[in-house]
Design an enzyme around this catalytic site. Structure first.
Site, PDB file in Angstrom:
ATOM      1  CB  ALA A 210      -0.935   0.001   1.208  1.00 60.74           C
TER       2      ALA A 210
ATOM      3  CB  SER B  63      -4.839  -9.917 -13.190  1.00 57.53           C
ATOM      4  OG  SER B  63      -4.906  -9.617 -14.583  1.00 57.53           O
TER       5      SER B  63
ATOM      6  CE1 TYR C 175       0.669  -9.354 -11.952  1.00 57.54           C
ATOM      7  CE2 TYR C 175      -0.644  -9.598 -13.950  1.00 57.54           C
ATOM      8  CZ  TYR C 175      -0.485  -9.096 -12.672  1.00 57.54           C
ATOM      9  OH  TYR C 175      -1.485  -8.334 -12.112  1.00 57.54           O
ATOM     10  CB  ALA C 176      -0.817 -14.466 -17.019  1.00 58.87           C
ATOM     11  CB  ALA C 177       0.762 -18.856 -14.650  1.00 52.77           C
TER      12      ALA C 177
END
Length: 251
Positions: free
Chosen positions: A12, A150, A173-175
């Site tokens: 954050a 995502s 990243y995607a996996a």
């Protein structure tokens, strides 16, 4: 959302995590601003202002996570809202943009150490924080976990050859977000008979450092669904996977 909520937002100190922390604090919540770097976290909390407290938290280090949980216990006695937002897209600092990053992240080329490093933050980190914070969440009368994922992690979406980003699915990243989705489902099934709600959110494509500032939405717009879910009361739904505004996504 009630004004006396105790919240933790990981990752954050900047970007969308900072925006979520800022808006929750503006709602009147006490927000622990989780940051791997202590100084950056302190600066972010100071910029957010009233209601924000810096909390050193590296989601890849068990000692840091345990210390953060102890600090929340000592300062607040419970946790009402956990937003697992911390994420990275790469450990590299020398890539020229997202297209280049996607190209070098293909299954045939992605260095395994890079895959492990990204998964360590995005999937294992969220699970580690969950395990450490669960006793604090159990002490709340109205607890909710929001895991920030995502749409790239949706196997149903990405397996569709008509999907715009079909060819961009890669094992880094995607996996890692697919793995986070699976971890979230395990949290949902474990807690479905309890008062603790668990929701999975795909925010907008925020223009932040995570995507080399190539995003198409402001952090304010991208954070809308995370905040909508985070603000839900005890009668709000659990077990959902959504994007703005409340649109269900396939797993």
């Amino acid at each position: 959302m009630s004004a006396n909520r105790i919240a933790l937002v990981t990752g954050a100190n900047r970007g969308m995590g900072k925006q979520v922390a800022k808006e929750l604090a503006a709602d009147g919540a006490t927000v622990f601003v989780g940051s791997r770097d202590r100084d950056r976290g302190q600066r972010a909390a100071a910029e957010i202002g009233d209601g924000a407290t810096a909390l050193q938290l590296d989601v890849t280090r068990p000692a840091s996570i345990a210390s953060a949980a102890e600090r929340i216990r000592a300062d607040a006695g419970r946790l009402d809202l956990l937003v697992n937002n911390a994420a990275i897209a790469t450990t590299r600092t020398d890539f020229g943009g997202m297209a280049e990053l996607i190209a070098v992240s293909k299954a045939s080329r992605a260095p395994l150490e890079e895959v492990r490093a990204v998964w360590e933050v995005n999937a294992f980190g969220a699970l580690a924080v969950y395990q450490a914070m669960l006793p604090l969440l159990r002490d709340s009368a109205d607890a909710r976990i929001v895991n920030v994922t995502s749409a790239l992690g949706s196997l149903t979406t990405m397996a569709d050859t008509a999907t715009a980003y079909h060819s961009a699915f890669e094992p880094v990243y995607a996996a890692s977000k697919t793995a986070l989705n699976a971890v979230t489902l395990s949290m949902m099934t474990e807690l479905e008979a309890t008062h603790i709600k668990v929701n999975l959110v795909s925010p907008g494509f925020a223009n932040t450092a995570l995507v080399n500032f190539e995003g198409t939405e402001s952090v304010e717009d991208a954070a809308r669904e995370v905040l909508r879910i985070a603000r839900l009361g005890p009668d709000g739904p659990t077990g959902t996977f959504t994007c703005w505004d409340g649109v269900d996504l396939p797993w």
